[in-house]
Design a protein around this motif. Structure first.
Motif: not given
Length: 254
Positions: A152-169
């Motif tokens: 889980y990446d709640p702050k969208l800190q990491y590349p996959l999460s940032k790319a799609v805007g999804d904390p569960f990427a």
């Protein structure tokens, strides 16, 4: 089986009784009938100091399907929220959730009928007899929470999460198939969330990088590295470089 919305777990005695019932049961129906009696006894339930409300249902998809786990993991994580390590490793909690709260999902996702070794499935997916890393990522419900918690990446800190805007990427990338879960979390290196994220970023390139064989070999190599280098002290950039350095060659990389 829940009279109010307080979260519940089983007593240790109840877990023991379930194990004993499994040993003597002749059929899945007999076992589940005995399990209902055991779990329904008030003295076998522990009311936790949490009021979680009514959980959203989980979608098991078609029989034997793994495709819906990618959606179910965030649902379970959102319901239970952040758990301290003691509660997140409590076999009594996960066993109760499997036999009671999420019973309908379990009967569809991990059915006991039409399975030759149904007692083995109960031990792997329904009844948690110990709470080491392997059972936690195999149990039908705890695996959903644990994989989500590790990715889980709640702050969208990491590349996959940032790319799609999804904390569960990263969670969705991890749940591409059952073998990937095994490859990621059944070795010591899989105990580090940032290691898992970096491996998932590597696998997300697709092609040969995404195969189960490649991910398994990479996790094996990283676990060997962990024997002489503390992966927990490396930042994301250093771990990403280590993953590239440790990854087996891929024929179709170009």
């Amino acid at each position: 089986m829940m009279e109010n919305n307080h979260a519940r777990a089983l007593t240790n005695q109840a877990v023991f009784e379930l194990k004993s019932a499994l040993e003597v049961a002749q059929t899945p129906d007999d076992f589940l009938a005995d399990a209902d009696i055991i779990i329904g006894r008030p003295e076998n339930q522990l009311e936790l100091h949490l009021n979680l409300g009514v959980p959203d249902s989980l979608d098991a998809g078609s029989k034997g399907s793994t495709g819906r786990d990618v959606e179910n993991a965030p649902v379970v994580y959102d319901y239970l929220g952040v758990l301290d390590r003691a509660n997140a490793s409590d076999r009594r909690l996960w066993t109760y959730l499997a036999f009671s709260t999420y019973r309908d999902y379990m009967e569809k996702r991990w059915p006991l009928t039409e399975v030759r070794n149904w007692k083995g499935r109960v031990q792997d997916r329904w009844l948690m007899l110990n709470s080491s890393r392997d059972p936690l990522v195999r149990h039908g419900i705890s695996r959903l929470w644990w994989v989500a918690a590790m990715t889980y990446d709640p702050k969208l800190q990491y590349p996959l999460s940032k790319a799609v805007g999804d904390p569960f990427a990263y969670t969705r990338e991890a749940f591409r198939n059952e073998d990937r879960i095994n490859s990621l979390f059944h070795r010591e290196a899989g105990a580090f969330p940032d290691v898992v994220r970096c491996v998932l970023e590597h696998a997300s390139q697709g092609g040969g990088y995404a195969t189960d064989k490649h991910v398994a070999a990479l996790m094996m190599e990283l676990t060997l590295v962990y024997g002489y280098r503390d992966l927990g002290f490396l930042d994301h950039s250093a771990l990403s470089a280590l993953v590239i350095e440790s990854a087996p060659a891929v024929k179709d990389a170009g």
